[in-house]
Design an enzyme around this catalytic site. Structure first.
Site, short mmCIF file in Angstrom:
data_model
loop_
_atom_site.label_atom_id
_atom_site.label_comp_id
_atom_site.label_asym_id
_atom_site.label_seq_id
_atom_site.Cartn_x
_atom_site.Cartn_y
_atom_site.Cartn_z
N HIS A 226 20.28 34.76 -39.12
CA HIS A 226 21.37 34.26 -38.31
C HIS A 226 20.85 32.75 -37.84
O HIS A 226 19.62 32.58 -37.30
CB HIS A 226 21.29 34.93 -36.85
CG HIS A 226 22.26 34.83 -35.86
ND1 HIS A 226 21.95 34.80 -34.53
CD2 HIS A 226 23.35 34.27 -35.98
CE1 HIS A 226 22.73 34.40 -33.85
NE2 HIS A 226 23.79 34.00 -34.65
N SER B 58 26.96 36.92 -36.04
CA SER B 58 26.30 36.73 -34.84
C SER B 58 26.08 38.03 -34.06
O SER B 58 25.35 38.25 -33.07
CB SER B 58 27.37 36.06 -33.87
OG SER B 58 27.46 34.83 -34.47
N ASN C 156 21.58 36.15 -28.87
CA ASN C 156 22.76 36.54 -28.19
C ASN C 156 22.88 37.48 -27.35
O ASN C 156 23.55 37.40 -26.01
CB ASN C 156 24.08 36.60 -29.27
CG ASN C 156 24.57 35.39 -29.88
OD1 ASN C 156 24.59 34.25 -29.41
ND2 ASN C 156 25.00 35.49 -31.18
N GLU D 202 16.91 33.46 -36.99
CA GLU D 202 16.76 34.82 -36.72
C GLU D 202 16.96 35.75 -37.92
O GLU D 202 17.97 35.72 -38.59
CB GLU D 202 17.81 35.67 -35.58
CG GLU D 202 17.48 35.45 -34.39
CD GLU D 202 18.36 36.08 -33.26
OE1 GLU D 202 18.17 36.40 -32.06
OE2 GLU D 202 19.54 36.31 -33.59
N1 LIG Z 1 29.68 29.12 -34.32
C1 LIG Z 1 28.47 29.30 -33.92
O1 LIG Z 1 27.86 28.53 -33.14
C2 LIG Z 1 27.66 30.44 -34.66
C3 LIG Z 1 26.40 30.55 -34.60
C4 LIG Z 1 25.67 31.44 -35.46
C5 LIG Z 1 26.56 32.36 -36.34
N2 LIG Z 1 27.89 32.16 -36.41
C6 LIG Z 1 28.59 33.08 -37.19
O2 LIG Z 1 28.70 32.48 -38.42
C7 LIG Z 1 30.31 32.75 -38.94
C8 LIG Z 1 31.22 31.73 -39.06
O3 LIG Z 1 31.33 31.20 -37.76
P1 LIG Z 1 31.71 29.60 -37.66
O4 LIG Z 1 31.37 29.44 -36.42
O5 LIG Z 1 31.33 28.78 -38.79
O6 LIG Z 1 33.54 29.80 -37.89
P2 LIG Z 1 34.43 28.85 -38.28
O7 LIG Z 1 35.55 29.61 -37.84
O8 LIG Z 1 34.12 27.42 -38.16
O9 LIG Z 1 34.27 28.97 -39.88
C9 LIG Z 1 34.84 30.39 -40.56
C10 LIG Z 1 35.16 30.02 -42.01
O10 LIG Z 1 35.46 30.93 -42.86
C11 LIG Z 1 36.47 30.93 -43.36
N3 LIG Z 1 36.94 32.39 -44.33
C12 LIG Z 1 37.66 33.20 -43.68
N4 LIG Z 1 37.86 34.31 -44.56
C13 LIG Z 1 37.06 33.80 -45.75
C14 LIG Z 1 37.16 34.41 -46.94
N5 LIG Z 1 37.79 35.64 -47.26
N6 LIG Z 1 36.26 33.90 -47.89
C15 LIG Z 1 35.58 32.74 -47.68
N7 LIG Z 1 35.74 32.00 -46.50
C16 LIG Z 1 36.46 32.58 -45.76
C17 LIG Z 1 37.39 30.12 -43.05
O11 LIG Z 1 38.46 29.55 -43.76
C18 LIG Z 1 36.56 29.34 -42.26
O12 LIG Z 1 36.40 28.04 -42.74
C19 LIG Z 1 30.59 34.04 -38.06
O13 LIG Z 1 30.05 35.21 -38.49
C20 LIG Z 1 29.81 33.90 -36.69
O14 LIG Z 1 29.82 34.67 -35.92
C21 LIG Z 1 28.35 31.09 -35.54
#
Ligand SMILES: NC(=O)c1ccc[n+]([C@@H]2O[C@H](COP(=O)([O-])OP(=O)(O)OC[C@H]3O[C@@H](n4cnc5c(N)ncnc54)[C@H](O)[C@@H]3O)[C@@H](O)[C@H]2O)c1
Length: 298
Positions: free
Chosen positions: A140, A119, A190, A152
């Site tokens: 994104h 993000s 964002n 994005e």
């Molecule tokens: N939450 C949102 O609305 C949103 C929107 C756009 C982008 N993002 C981005 O997406 C990404 C994930 O966010 P999320 O909300 O899904 O988080 P989340 O906490 O729900 O999930 C993250 C996952 O990554 C896994 N993980 C951690 N280390 C790892 C590794 N070494 N190998 C494989 N998996 C691993 C964790 O076990 C977890 O299941 C982030 O970069 C976040 O900024 C999030």
């Protein structure tokens, strides 16, 4: 489109949405997570959402089965070697992402495209740690991924034109519109959204109004589909804190300095929907009530 299959890293909130979206549109997709529990939860959640669509007659039972059969849940990152597009959607942490992406690059073919769903972390900075920065870009997504119509595309300084073109085709394939962003902290959405979310927390902190009324103000006064506090709970307060910290560090702009209460809530494990407690408290079915205790405490 040259992309014939997709590998997703991270089976959390975003990873599971991307997997569902790709499978529903007809491509084989695999998902890997270092945490077996996350992988199991991802599988159960996708199955529940697809079954719900069958129940509501949005898709037939056969279509539902086909979607589920396109998804593999894998326990080794090496399995990404067979895939055309690898999307990293793991926790928002630069060092972690660099280490995952460097491993991916060891396994995939030279024509594969590697993307991150970060993000806020610089695409150029991540690419600089890779041997083939021209094969790397930001994809994104927005949550909930199957429903949100935007992708994005983020260009690092070295992202190749062909890779960007494939990104555009992939967006189209998923039924989404895309916008292209240069590599600025927070990209487009964002960068605009976070000062508002941050100010919503400040309004709760300063007891300007109640949690529900602040959300209602955004919904009815600005025609937003969700209020900012509901949105923070859906995105995950830990994710938003990490994103605000990155944008604040990169720009020095105080509008992105996370409010102290946001930090405290993350410290307390009040991460929103994913932990069942945030600005609202969630029951098993996802029904929510405002977190009055928190409101009085802040
Ligand atoms: N939450 C949102 O609305 C949103 C929107 C756009 C982008 N993002 C981005 O997406 C990404 C994930 O966010 P999320 O909300 O899904 O988080 P989340 O906490 O729900 O999930 C993250 C996952 O990554 C896994 N993980 C951690 N280390 C790892 C590794 N070494 N190998 C494989 N998996 C691993 C964790 O076990 C977890 O299941 C982030 O970069 C976040 O900024 C999030």
């Amino acid at each position: 489109m040259r992309i014939k299959n997709v590998f997703v890293i991270g089976a959390g909130f975003m990873g599971s949405g991307i997997v569902e979206n790709v499978a529903a549109k007809g491509l084989p997709v695999a998902v890997y997570d270092v945490n077996v529990l996350s992988l199991m939860k991802c599988e159960a959640n996708i199955k529940k959402r697809i079954e719900n669509q069958v129940f509501r007659e949005k898709i037939s039972e056969e279509e539902g089965e086909e979607i589920l059969n396109r998804i593999s849940y894998v326990h080794e990152l090496e399995e990404c070697r067979e895939y055309d597009l690898v999307i990293e959607a793991a926790t928002e942490n630069k060092d972690l992402k660099v280490s995952i992406l460097q491993d991916v690059e060891k396994y995939v073919g030279i024509d594969a495209i590697i993307a991150t769903n970060t993000s806020s972390i610089s695409i150029t900075a991540l690419a600089a740690k890779l041997r083939r920065p021209e094969r790397f870009l930001g994809l994104h997504f927005f949550s909930p991924v199957p429903k949100m119509r935007l992708l994005e595309l983020v260009k690092g300084y070295q992202t190749g034109e062909e890779v960007l073109e494939q990104g555009q085709k992939f967006a189209h394939f998923l039924g989404k519109k895309y916008v292209t962003s240069n590599d600025e902290a927070g990209f487009i959405v964002n960068r605009m959204l976070l000062p508002m979310l941050n100010q919503a927390v400040v309004l709760v902190e300063r007891h300007v109004s109640t949690i529900e009324e602040i959300d209602m103000a955004a919904k009815l006064g600005m025609n937003h589909p969700m209020g900012p506090l509901e949105l923070l709970d859906m995105i995950g307060l830990d994710v938003e804190l990490a994103v605000m910290e990155t944008i604040h560090r990169e720009t020095g702009d105080s509008r992105y300095r996370p409010s102290v209460s946001l930090r405290r809530m993350v410290d307390a494990g009040y991460l929103g929907r994913k932990t069942g407690v945030g600005f609202y408290i969630y029951d098993e079915e996802g029904n929510k009530t405002p977190n009055i205790e928190l409101q009085n405490r802040l």
